[in-house]
Enzyme design. Structure first.
Site, mmCIF file in Angstrom:
data_model
loop_
_atom_site.group_PDB
_atom_site.id
_atom_site.type_symbol
_atom_site.label_atom_id
_atom_site.label_comp_id
_atom_site.label_asym_id
_atom_site.label_seq_id
_atom_site.Cartn_x
_atom_site.Cartn_y
_atom_site.Cartn_z
ATOM 1 N N ASN A 146 -2.034 28.208 -9.619
ATOM 2 C CA ASN A 146 -2.733 29.473 -9.868
ATOM 3 C C ASN A 146 -1.844 30.480 -10.600
ATOM 4 O O ASN A 146 -2.152 31.666 -10.645
ATOM 5 C CB ASN A 146 -3.211 30.088 -8.542
ATOM 6 C CG ASN A 146 -4.313 29.264 -7.907
ATOM 7 O OD1 ASN A 146 -5.124 28.655 -8.593
ATOM 8 N ND2 ASN A 146 -4.341 29.240 -6.589
ATOM 9 N N HIS A 189 -15.275 32.255 -0.723
ATOM 10 C CA HIS A 189 -14.083 31.607 -0.186
ATOM 11 C C HIS A 189 -14.168 31.472 1.335
ATOM 12 O O HIS A 189 -14.816 32.266 2.019
ATOM 13 C CB HIS A 189 -12.843 32.437 -0.564
ATOM 14 C CG HIS A 189 -11.553 31.751 -0.285
ATOM 15 N ND1 HIS A 189 -10.845 31.942 0.882
ATOM 16 C CD2 HIS A 189 -10.829 30.878 -1.026
ATOM 17 C CE1 HIS A 189 -9.732 31.221 0.845
ATOM 18 N NE2 HIS A 189 -9.707 30.563 -0.294
ATOM 19 N N ASP A 209 -13.824 40.140 -3.467
ATOM 20 C CA ASP A 209 -12.515 39.491 -3.392
ATOM 21 C C ASP A 209 -12.168 39.068 -4.824
ATOM 22 O O ASP A 209 -12.776 38.153 -5.368
ATOM 23 C CB ASP A 209 -12.593 38.282 -2.466
ATOM 24 C CG ASP A 209 -11.362 37.385 -2.554
ATOM 25 O OD1 ASP A 209 -10.322 37.853 -3.068
ATOM 26 O OD2 ASP A 209 -11.448 36.222 -2.113
ATOM 27 N N SER A 262 -13.296 30.640 -6.914
ATOM 28 C CA SER A 262 -12.080 29.838 -6.950
ATOM 29 C C SER A 262 -12.307 28.366 -7.274
ATOM 30 O O SER A 262 -11.411 27.710 -7.802
ATOM 31 C CB SER A 262 -11.346 29.940 -5.611
ATOM 32 O OG SER A 262 -12.176 29.496 -4.547
ATOM 33 N N HIS A 276 -8.749 35.797 -7.975
ATOM 34 C CA HIS A 276 -8.536 35.035 -9.207
ATOM 35 C C HIS A 276 -8.852 35.846 -10.463
ATOM 36 O O HIS A 276 -8.784 35.309 -11.570
ATOM 37 C CB HIS A 276 -9.379 33.757 -9.179
ATOM 38 C CG HIS A 276 -8.977 32.814 -8.097
ATOM 39 N ND1 HIS A 276 -7.990 31.867 -8.251
ATOM 40 C CD2 HIS A 276 -9.415 32.698 -6.808
ATOM 41 C CE1 HIS A 276 -7.838 31.195 -7.120
ATOM 42 N NE2 HIS A 276 -8.692 31.681 -6.232
ATOM 43 N N GLU A 283 -17.098 37.014 -4.607
ATOM 44 C CA GLU A 283 -15.821 36.909 -5.302
ATOM 45 C C GLU A 283 -15.989 37.428 -6.725
ATOM 46 O O GLU A 283 -17.082 37.352 -7.289
ATOM 47 C CB GLU A 283 -15.336 35.464 -5.336
ATOM 48 C CG GLU A 283 -15.008 34.884 -3.970
ATOM 49 C CD GLU A 283 -14.391 33.502 -4.061
ATOM 50 O OE1 GLU A 283 -13.350 33.356 -4.724
ATOM 51 O OE2 GLU A 283 -14.959 32.566 -3.462
ATOM 52 N N LYS A 310 -1.547 34.772 -7.027
ATOM 53 C CA LYS A 310 -2.129 34.039 -8.152
ATOM 54 C C LYS A 310 -1.429 34.476 -9.436
ATOM 55 O O LYS A 310 -0.317 34.055 -9.710
ATOM 56 C CB LYS A 310 -3.627 34.299 -8.250
ATOM 57 C CG LYS A 310 -4.560 33.873 -7.131
ATOM 58 C CD LYS A 310 -4.108 32.968 -6.110
ATOM 59 C CE LYS A 310 -5.206 32.514 -5.163
ATOM 60 N NZ LYS A 310 -5.023 32.979 -3.791
#
Length: 380
Positions: free
Chosen positions: A46, A131, A202, A177, A205, A173, A232
């Site tokens: 990541n 997630h 969230d 992910s 990423h 998110e 990440k």
């Protein structure tokens, strides 16, 4: 025999090609990885901007550990400076640091609905691909947990309209992910406003990778509650929750993970703040451009070689094979060719969607990507 189920369950996971095992990593960057003394091209990290190979100069006088909970003596000038800096950058009133993104997501949801009477009047609305930390937080909170189809705003609207909850929280998110696609943040914000709900994102990423300044998918659209992680694109560790001062004050009273955990390391906190300054500066801009170029190159090469990749514009480029056993076999064949790729299998992803999860970095070269595509073409 006591606990005999452990051996049985482990054997079942192995039989289903779902057994997880750790690998000993002696060296790792966004481009290369050494596993058990063998070197590979790394397409499983990541480290999106390639910062893992960089060394930040630091004051050796900074303490390694904070030695206590933030509410005892574990909240020092280093943590305060990072929280203040992030609030100024992101446009939030207050922030609080956590040792991991999982802890942040999970504990915030549990704390927000810890009161049974309040929870009876509350509901959380989760994207089905959220997630595990968000799902676990929802399951362990006392509020009703309602899931909507992935990025399906009509389904979410229907769920919201049918709910009689007084306190509604929509959770998604920024960049997913496992699929690598993005949430429709503008629409989520609009639905939240229409239904007098809060929005929690969230952006693990997305932070560092998206936005003109690298501030993530929420650079211009602010949720009520934002979680960013440092492990990440920043190649650091830890996480931060950003929200109103009132909500952060509330978390300091009722968030058990925060209250009863040793605070984030002052040394890591200092280095993370330096890294964020790089992210929003010229260095970050240059690496984001390089990453975008690598993503574009990979997608074009995959298309040219008729390799089916999911519709993602992020650094996460999954190839869904479906069968867990077939996916694990493909990953192992790639390792034989010097390419490290992770076989993502259930329960991390839904059954029949096992995949090779390719993650690209600014550290990769076009030659690296060409080699990856060539090997993929040979085994798929």
């Amino acid at each position: 025999m006591p606990f005999s189920y452990i051996k049985t369950h482990l054997q079942q996971r192995a039989d289903d090609a779902l057994l997880r095992q750790r690998q000993l990593i002696s060296h790792s960057t966004g481009r290369e990885i050494t596993v058990n003394t063998q070197q590979y091209l790394n397409f499983a990290s990541n480290d999106y901007l390639g910062f893992a190979a960089d060394v930040i100069q630091h004051d050796t006088g900074t303490a390694l550990g904070s030695n206590s909970s933030p509410l005892v003596t574990g909240y020092g000038i280093e943590q305060h400076q990072l929280e203040t800096y992030l609030c100024e950058l992101m446009g939030f009133e207050a922030a609080m640091l956590f040792n991991s993104g999982f802890s942040a997501n999970n504990s915030v949801l549990k704390a927000l609905f810890h009161d049974k009477k309040t929870a009876q009047e509350s509901a959380t609305f989760h994207d089905k691909l959220n997630h595990a930390s968000l799902i676990d937080g929802g399951l362990h909170s006392q509020a009703a947990m309602i899931r909507f189809n992935h990025n399906d705003m009509q389904h979410l609207q229907s769920r919201l309209e049918k709910s009689s909850a007084k306190h509604k929280l929509i959770i998604s998110e920024g960049v997913f992910s496992m699929d690598g696609d993005q949430a429709p943040l503008a629409k989520l914000k609009e639905l939240a406003k229409q239904h007098n709900a809060w929005l929690m994102i969230d952006d693990a990423h997305g932070f560092g990778v998206f936005g003109n300044q690298g501030l993530g998918t929420c650079e211009t659209i602010k949720p009520d509650l934002l979680v960013i992680t440092f492990g990440k694109a920043l190649a650091s560790s830890g996480a931060c929750v950003l929200a109103s001062k009132e909500l952060v004050d509330y978390m300091q009273q009722f968030n058990r993970d925060y209250i009863y955990s040793t605070g984030l390391s002052p040394l890591i906190t200092n280095l993370t703040r330096q890294r964020i300054k790089q992210i929003v500066g010229d260095v970050g801009a240059l690496r984001r451009n390089r990453l975008a170029d690598n993503i574009d190159h990979f997608k074009k090469q995959a298309l040219a070689h008729k390799i089916a990749v999911m519709p993602s514009m992020s650094a996460i480029q999954p190839i869904v094979l479906g069968c867990a056993e077939q996916t694990l076999e493909a990953a192992n064949k790639l390792k034989e060719k010097g390419i490290w790729l992770t076989a993502i299998r259930p329960p991390t992803v839904p059954f029949n969607t096992a995949r090779l999860r390719i993650t690209l970095s600014a550290a990769h070269t076009h030659d690296d990507i060409n080699r990856l595509v060539s090997e993929l073409k040979a085994i798929l």
